[in-house]
Design a protein around this motif. Structure first.
Motif, mmCIF file in Angstrom:
data_model
loop_
_atom_site.group_PDB
_atom_site.id
_atom_site.type_symbol
_atom_site.label_atom_id
_atom_site.label_comp_id
_atom_site.label_asym_id
_atom_site.label_seq_id
_atom_site.Cartn_x
_atom_site.Cartn_y
_atom_site.Cartn_z
ATOM 1 N N SER A 34 42.978 62.265 49.043
ATOM 2 C CA SER A 34 42.211 62.803 50.166
ATOM 3 C C SER A 34 40.960 61.973 50.459
ATOM 4 O O SER A 34 40.573 61.806 51.619
ATOM 5 C CB SER A 34 41.822 64.261 49.893
ATOM 6 O OG SER A 34 40.925 64.348 48.796
ATOM 7 N N ARG A 35 40.336 61.427 49.395
ATOM 8 C CA ARG A 35 39.101 60.661 49.586
ATOM 9 C C ARG A 35 39.367 59.242 50.082
ATOM 10 O O ARG A 35 38.575 58.694 50.856
ATOM 11 C CB ARG A 35 38.321 60.596 48.268
ATOM 12 C CG ARG A 35 37.773 61.934 47.777
ATOM 13 C CD ARG A 35 36.611 62.415 48.619
ATOM 14 N NE ARG A 35 36.045 63.659 48.138
ATOM 15 C CZ ARG A 35 35.039 63.748 47.258
ATOM 16 N NH1 ARG A 35 34.531 62.643 46.738
ATOM 17 N NH2 ARG A 35 34.569 64.921 46.901
ATOM 18 N N THR A 37 42.439 57.902 51.453
ATOM 19 C CA THR A 37 43.403 57.668 52.538
ATOM 20 C C THR A 37 42.747 57.122 53.811
ATOM 21 O O THR A 37 43.291 56.209 54.445
ATOM 22 C CB THR A 37 44.196 58.949 52.843
ATOM 23 O OG1 THR A 37 45.038 59.253 51.721
ATOM 24 C CG2 THR A 37 45.075 58.779 54.078
ATOM 25 N N PRO A 38 41.558 57.630 54.227
ATOM 26 C CA PRO A 38 40.941 57.061 55.437
ATOM 27 C C PRO A 38 40.620 55.569 55.327
ATOM 28 O O PRO A 38 40.541 54.876 56.346
ATOM 29 C CB PRO A 38 39.646 57.880 55.577
ATOM 30 C CG PRO A 38 39.934 59.174 54.899
ATOM 31 C CD PRO A 38 40.805 58.800 53.728
ATOM 32 N N SER A 41 43.639 52.597 56.498
ATOM 33 C CA SER A 41 43.674 51.997 57.837
ATOM 34 C C SER A 41 42.403 51.204 58.125
ATOM 35 O O SER A 41 42.450 50.173 58.801
ATOM 36 C CB SER A 41 43.864 53.090 58.897
ATOM 37 O OG SER A 41 42.833 54.065 58.805
ATOM 38 N N GLN A 42 41.271 51.667 57.598
ATOM 39 C CA GLN A 42 40.005 50.970 57.840
ATOM 40 C C GLN A 42 40.047 49.533 57.324
ATOM 41 O O GLN A 42 39.530 48.610 57.965
ATOM 42 C CB GLN A 42 38.856 51.731 57.168
ATOM 43 C CG GLN A 42 37.484 51.086 57.368
ATOM 44 C CD GLN A 42 36.381 51.867 56.672
ATOM 45 O OE1 GLN A 42 36.460 53.089 56.504
ATOM 46 N NE2 GLN A 42 35.330 51.164 56.263
#
Length: 277
Positions: A34-35, A37-38, A41-42
């Motif tokens: 959850s921490r 995953t963002p 893509s970044q």
């Protein structure tokens, strides 16, 4: 997105502990996912396992800092648990006023700044009731997260953050609307001028910070191993002036970790005073 293996999770947990002392423990894969995953893509990775492999084995400082930032960002609130801030006005400020003309306070692992600013608000409130005769108070907040430090220095909070522990009276007294809108507010200059914020990993040396009279390190030690807790607590002792105090979270204690403090039972709560050498 494929799930990463137990072996990769263990390697990442070891990496994180070496970087910042945080112990993930078993079966926290969901938290890592959850921490982080963002960031997939970044940083343009094909998958989360690829990102984790790269941060463990690579030398990309930006990626490492972003991963540590994501894994160490914790929620906080204003005047958390209430009693430590009550003790400022009922015990600590009056006691320090007898001997101090410059009071230095450290908010360790300050997250997005609510603790440091809450201490500043207490000082302003106390001064209006019982003037502190030009006592100079300096509050230093430190954190490992660059994004949290940016938030601290900006001093702006949305309506959700402002609703967590902050009374309407204090909101009116210590904040001004941003761009005339009430859904985002800015800490007033009189509060901000008492505070400064710096990047610090609690595993590193504290020598550059100087000495303090009071250290807040609340709800932080729970994330570390006992060895790291002991190391941090002993470093706190070295960072305190004689007769200085340490305030921990309500569920944290020093049992078996250091012998450099004596417990002081208050009503309510417990704080720790540096033992005389």
């Amino acid at each position: 997105m494929r799930i990463f293996s137990d072996d990769l999770y263990k390697k990442f947990a070891s990496f994180l502990e070496k970087q910042c002392g945080i112990v993930l423990g078993e079966n926290k894969q969901y938290l890592v996912k959850s921490r982080l995953t963002p960031l997939v893509s970044q940083f343009d990775f094909p998958s989360l396992p690829d990102l984790i492999e790269k941060v463990i084995t690579g030398h990309n400082n930006q990626l490492r800092n972003s991963v540590v930032d994501a894994m160490t960002t914790n929620e906080t609130l204003w005047f958390r648990d209430v009693y430590p801030f009550e003790l400022l006005t009922t015990k600590l400020f009056p006691e320090f006023l007898k001997t101090k003309r410059n009071l230095k306070v450290w908010s360790a692992a300050s997250s997005s700044g609510q603790e440091a600013y809450s201490i500043a608000m207490c000082a302003i409130e106390y001064d209006k009731i019982k003037p502190m005769n030009n006592l100079n108070i300096k509050i230093t907040g430190t954190d490992i997260s660059d994004s949290m430090l940016n938030q601290c220095n900006l001093g702006q909070y949305d309506s959700l953050a402002l609703s967590r522990g902050l009374s309407e009276g204090r909101k009116r007294q210590f904040f001004i609307p941003v761009d005339g809108l009430m859904n985002k507010m800015q800490v007033k200059p009189e509060v901000k001028k008492l505070t400064s914020f710096k990047r610090l990993n609690l595993l590193d040396s504290y020598a550059g910070l100087g000495k303090f009279d009071l250290i807040f390190c609340r709800n932080v030690l729970i994330y570390f191993s006992n060895d790291v807790k002991s190391q941090i607590l002993n470093q706190f002792a070295n960072a305190l002036n004689p007769d200085g105090y340490l305030i921990l979270g309500a569920s944290e204690s020093l049992n078996g970790l250091t012998d450099k403090f004596e417990m002081v039972r208050c009503n309510p709560g417990i704080i720790y005073k540096l033992k005389a050498k």
